[in-house]
Scaffold this motif. Structure first.
Motif, PDB file in Angstrom:
ATOM      1  N   ALA A  17     -16.020  -2.127   2.117  1.00  0.00           N
ATOM      2  CA  ALA A  17     -14.846  -1.603   1.296  1.00  0.00           C
ATOM      3  C   ALA A  17     -14.590  -0.579   2.081  1.00  0.00           C
ATOM      4  CB  ALA A  17     -14.643  -1.622  -0.417  1.00  0.00           C
ATOM      5  N   ALA A  18     -15.885   0.426   2.479  1.00  0.00           N
ATOM      6  CA  ALA A  18     -15.375   1.635   3.279  1.00  0.00           C
ATOM      7  C   ALA A  18     -15.096   2.045   4.055  1.00  0.00           C
ATOM      8  CB  ALA A  18     -16.817   2.264   2.593  1.00  0.00           C
ATOM      9  N   LEU A  19     -15.410   0.781   4.801  1.00  0.00           N
ATOM     10  CA  LEU A  19     -15.365   0.467   7.205  1.00  0.00           C
ATOM     11  C   LEU A  19     -14.066  -0.085   6.736  1.00  0.00           C
ATOM     12  CD1 LEU A  19     -18.441  -1.305   7.914  1.00  0.00           C
ATOM     13  CD2 LEU A  19     -17.151   1.277   8.747  1.00  0.00           C
ATOM     14  N   VAL A  20     -13.274  -0.994   5.906  1.00  0.00           N
ATOM     15  CA  VAL A  20     -11.832  -1.605   6.077  1.00  0.00           C
ATOM     16  C   VAL A  20     -11.312  -0.064   5.041  1.00  0.00           C
ATOM     17  CG1 VAL A  20     -10.045  -2.960   4.429  1.00  0.00           C
ATOM     18  CG2 VAL A  20     -12.666  -4.010   5.182  1.00  0.00           C
ATOM     19  N   ILE A  21     -11.080   0.758   4.515  1.00  0.00           N
ATOM     20  CA  ILE A  21     -10.226   1.707   4.160  1.00  0.00           C
ATOM     21  C   ILE A  21     -10.152   2.391   4.995  1.00  0.00           C
ATOM     22  CG2 ILE A  21     -10.152   3.826   2.696  1.00  0.00           C
ATOM     23  CD1 ILE A  21     -11.350   1.695   0.610  1.00  0.00           C
ATOM     24  N   GLY A  22     -12.113   2.602   5.985  1.00  0.00           N
ATOM     25  CA  GLY A  22     -11.229   4.012   6.939  1.00  0.00           C
ATOM     26  C   GLY A  22     -10.785   3.363   8.067  1.00  0.00           C
ATOM     27  N   LEU A  23     -11.048   2.271   8.599  1.00  0.00           N
ATOM     28  CA  LEU A  23     -10.615   2.073   9.652  1.00  0.00           C
ATOM     29  C   LEU A  23      -8.989   1.747   9.612  1.00  0.00           C
ATOM     30  CD1 LEU A  23     -13.047  -1.742  10.496  1.00  0.00           C
ATOM     31  CD2 LEU A  23     -12.655   0.413  12.073  1.00  0.00           C
ATOM     32  N   TRP A  24      -8.558   1.124   8.893  1.00  0.00           N
ATOM     33  CA  TRP A  24      -6.964   1.708   8.028  1.00  0.00           C
ATOM     34  C   TRP A  24      -6.516   2.632   8.373  1.00  0.00           C
ATOM     35  CZ3 TRP A  24      -3.343   3.401   5.075  1.00  0.00           C
ATOM     36  CH2 TRP A  24      -2.223   2.997   4.980  1.00  0.00           C
ATOM     37  N   ILE A  25      -6.582   2.932   7.996  1.00  0.00           N
ATOM     38  CA  ILE A  25      -6.443   5.317   8.187  1.00  0.00           C
ATOM     39  C   ILE A  25      -6.675   5.370   9.670  1.00  0.00           C
ATOM     40  CG2 ILE A  25      -7.128   7.923   7.773  1.00  0.00           C
ATOM     41  CD1 ILE A  25      -8.496   6.059   4.696  1.00  0.00           C
ATOM     42  N   VAL A  26      -7.787   4.484  10.130  1.00  0.00           N
ATOM     43  CA  VAL A  26      -8.070   5.615  11.727  1.00  0.00           C
ATOM     44  C   VAL A  26      -6.909   4.191  12.436  1.00  0.00           C
ATOM     45  CG1 VAL A  26      -9.389   5.049  13.572  1.00  0.00           C
ATOM     46  CG2 VAL A  26     -10.301   6.075  12.032  1.00  0.00           C
ATOM     47  N   GLY A  27      -7.156   3.308  11.780  1.00  0.00           N
ATOM     48  CA  GLY A  27      -5.692   2.662  12.431  1.00  0.00           C
ATOM     49  C   GLY A  27      -4.155   2.851  12.746  1.00  0.00           C
ATOM     50  N   GLN A  28      -3.361   3.546  11.834  1.00  0.00           N
ATOM     51  CA  GLN A  28      -2.708   4.533  11.467  1.00  0.00           C
ATOM     52  C   GLN A  28      -2.426   5.491  12.098  1.00  0.00           C
ATOM     53  OE1 GLN A  28      -0.175   2.212   9.296  1.00  0.00           O
ATOM     54  NE2 GLN A  28      -1.892   1.278   9.308  1.00  0.00           N
ATOM     55  N   CYS A  29      -3.541   6.086  12.411  1.00  0.00           N
ATOM     56  CA  CYS A  29      -3.803   7.620  12.936  1.00  0.00           C
ATOM     57  C   CYS A  29      -3.399   7.533  14.525  1.00  0.00           C
ATOM     58  CB  CYS A  29      -4.588   8.430  12.830  1.00  0.00           C
ATOM     59  SG  CYS A  29      -4.242   8.457  10.400  1.00  0.00           S
ATOM     60  N   ILE A  30      -3.847   6.285  15.089  1.00  0.00           N
ATOM     61  CA  ILE A  30      -4.173   6.168  16.907  1.00  0.00           C
ATOM     62  C   ILE A  30      -3.491   6.941  17.159  1.00  0.00           C
ATOM     63  CG2 ILE A  30      -4.709   4.845  18.877  1.00  0.00           C
ATOM     64  CD1 ILE A  30      -6.601   2.545  16.737  1.00  0.00           C
ATOM     65  N   LEU A 143      -4.265  -6.912   4.110  1.00  0.00           N
ATOM     66  CA  LEU A 143      -5.374  -6.651   3.494  1.00  0.00           C
ATOM     67  C   LEU A 143      -5.824  -5.455   2.415  1.00  0.00           C
ATOM     68  CD1 LEU A 143      -9.320  -7.409   3.504  1.00  0.00           C
ATOM     69  CD2 LEU A 143      -9.437  -6.122   5.487  1.00  0.00           C
ATOM     70  N   LEU A 144      -5.730  -4.481   3.259  1.00  0.00           N
ATOM     71  CA  LEU A 144      -5.642  -2.876   2.414  1.00  0.00           C
ATOM     72  C   LEU A 144      -4.658  -3.305   0.820  1.00  0.00           C
ATOM     73  CD1 LEU A 144      -7.349  -0.827   3.155  1.00  0.00           C
ATOM     74  CD2 LEU A 144      -4.105   0.255   2.554  1.00  0.00           C
ATOM     75  N   ALA A 145      -3.672  -4.578   0.590  1.00  0.00           N
ATOM     76  CA  ALA A 145      -3.247  -4.461  -0.442  1.00  0.00           C
ATOM     77  C   ALA A 145      -3.648  -5.307  -1.996  1.00  0.00           C
ATOM     78  CB  ALA A 145      -1.347  -4.742  -0.344  1.00  0.00           C
ATOM     79  N   VAL A 146      -3.965  -6.856  -1.001  1.00  0.00           N
ATOM     80  CA  VAL A 146      -4.907  -7.372  -1.678  1.00  0.00           C
ATOM     81  C   VAL A 146      -6.519  -6.525  -2.239  1.00  0.00           C
ATOM     82  CG1 VAL A 146      -6.404 -10.138  -1.590  1.00  0.00           C
ATOM     83  CG2 VAL A 146      -4.400  -9.109  -0.573  1.00  0.00           C
ATOM     84  N   ALA A 147      -6.655  -6.080  -1.142  1.00  0.00           N
ATOM     85  CA  ALA A 147      -7.489  -5.754  -1.859  1.00  0.00           C
ATOM     86  C   ALA A 147      -7.736  -4.346  -2.672  1.00  0.00           C
ATOM     87  CB  ALA A 147      -8.647  -4.277  -0.457  1.00  0.00           C
ATOM     88  N   GLY A 148      -6.776  -3.346  -2.558  1.00  0.00           N
ATOM     89  CA  GLY A 148      -6.303  -2.694  -3.768  1.00  0.00           C
ATOM     90  C   GLY A 148      -6.031  -3.595  -5.254  1.00  0.00           C
ATOM     91  N   LEU A 149      -5.185  -4.620  -4.710  1.00  0.00           N
ATOM     92  CA  LEU A 149      -5.204  -4.940  -6.092  1.00  0.00           C
ATOM     93  C   LEU A 149      -6.227  -5.897  -6.213  1.00  0.00           C
ATOM     94  CD1 LEU A 149      -2.193  -8.010  -5.320  1.00  0.00           C
ATOM     95  CD2 LEU A 149      -2.311  -5.802  -6.502  1.00  0.00           C
ATOM     96  N   HIS A 150      -7.572  -6.145  -5.825  1.00  0.00           N
ATOM     97  CA  HIS A 150      -8.723  -6.405  -6.512  1.00  0.00           C
ATOM     98  C   HIS A 150      -9.094  -5.440  -7.217  1.00  0.00           C
ATOM     99  CE1 HIS A 150     -12.954  -8.055  -5.765  1.00  0.00           C
ATOM    100  NE2 HIS A 150     -12.964  -7.183  -5.440  1.00  0.00           N
ATOM    101  N   ALA A 151      -8.836  -4.262  -6.732  1.00  0.00           N
ATOM    102  CA  ALA A 151      -9.998  -3.165  -7.620  1.00  0.00           C
ATOM    103  C   ALA A 151      -9.161  -2.722  -8.763  1.00  0.00           C
ATOM    104  CB  ALA A 151      -9.373  -1.793  -7.003  1.00  0.00           C
ATOM    105  N   LEU A 152      -7.581  -2.716  -8.491  1.00  0.00           N
ATOM    106  CA  LEU A 152      -6.858  -2.718  -9.552  1.00  0.00           C
ATOM    107  C   LEU A 152      -8.004  -3.339 -11.041  1.00  0.00           C
ATOM    108  CD1 LEU A 152      -3.427  -1.933  -8.946  1.00  0.00           C
ATOM    109  CD2 LEU A 152      -4.594  -0.653 -10.091  1.00  0.00           C
TER     110      LEU A 152
END
Length: 182
Positions: A17-30, A143-152
Motif C-alpha cells: 500500500a505504501a509503495l503504491v501510494i508513493g509510486l503514484w505520487i512520484v509518477g504524478q510529479c516526474i 489502482l489507486l481508486a480501487v485501493a481507496g474504495l477498498h480502504a473506505l
C-alpha cells in the motif's frame, strides 16, 4: 472469534500500500522536474521503487497462495463475494502496473541514475512508447481508486458494521477493543 492475518501477510499488505501510494505520487510529479539529472533521478527512483514493488508483489503472491493465513470472507453473501472479487482485481491491477511499468522502461530506454541506460527495444516507435506510458498512468489511477474504495470499505466495516474486518489487517484495533471491554 478473533481472526487476524499473520504478521508477514500484514507487513506485505502495508508495504504494498505504501509503495503504491508513493509510486503514484512520484509518477504524478516526474514531469515537474527539469530535464536532465533532476528528472533522471526522480524517474530512476520511481523505477527502483517499482522494481521493489514487483519483488514485494512476487513474495506476497507466493505467500498468499502458499503458507500465508487464509481467512474466510467476513460475509458469505453478496458482500463477501464482492470483497473477494475486489481483492482479486487489486492483485490483477498490481501485476498489470508492474508489467506495463517494466515495458515502459524497455520501450523508453531509460537512463538509471546516470549509471547505465536500459536499451530501448525500438527507438523509432514513439507512439507505442506514448501509449504504454498512458496505459501505465491509467492503470495507476484505477489502482489507486480501487485501493481507496477498498480502504473506505474497511473503514465502513469498522465504524458502521463493527464487524472486526479492519482488525484483520490492524490487529491493534482488536487488542484495543478487548481492553475497552475489560
Amino acid at each position: 472469534m478473533n481472526q487476524v492475518y499473520d504478521k508477514k501477510t500484514i507487513r506485505l499488505h502495508w508495504i504494498s500500500a505504501a509503495l503504491v501510494i508513493g509510486l503514484w505520487i512520484v509518477g504524478q510529479c516526474i514531469d515537474f522536474f527539469p530535464k536532465g539529472t533532476p528528472r533522471i533521478t526522480v524517474r530512476s527512483l520511481h523505477i527502483s521503487f517499482g522494481v521493489l514493488l514487483a519483488v514485494i508483489l512476487a513474495v506476497r503472491l507466493s505467500w498468499r497462495f502458499g503458507a500465508g493465513v487464509k481467512l474466510p470472507a467476513a460475509d458469505t453473501g453478496l458482500m463477501g463475494r464482492a470483497a473477494i472479487s475486489v481483492h482479486h482485481f487489486l492483485y490483477l491491477l498490481l501485476v498489470a502496473i508492474v508489467l506495463i511499468g517494466a515495458a515502459c522502461v524497455w520501450l523508453r530506454g531509460d537512463n538509471i541514475f546516470n549509471l547505465f541506460t536500459v536499451p530501448a527495444l525500438d527507438v523509432t516507435d514513439k507512439s507505442l512508447r506514448h501509449d504504454a506510458v498512458e496505459l501505465h498512468g491509467l492503470i495507476a489511477n484505477i489502482l489507486l481508486a480501487v485501493a481507496g474504495l477498498h480502504a473506505l470499505a474497511a473503514i465502513l466495516h469498522h465504524v458502521v458494521l463493527k464487524d472486526k474486518v479492519l482488525a484483520r489487517m490492524l490487529p491493534r484495533l482488536s487488542d484495543k477493543s478487548r481492553s475497552d471491554q475489560a
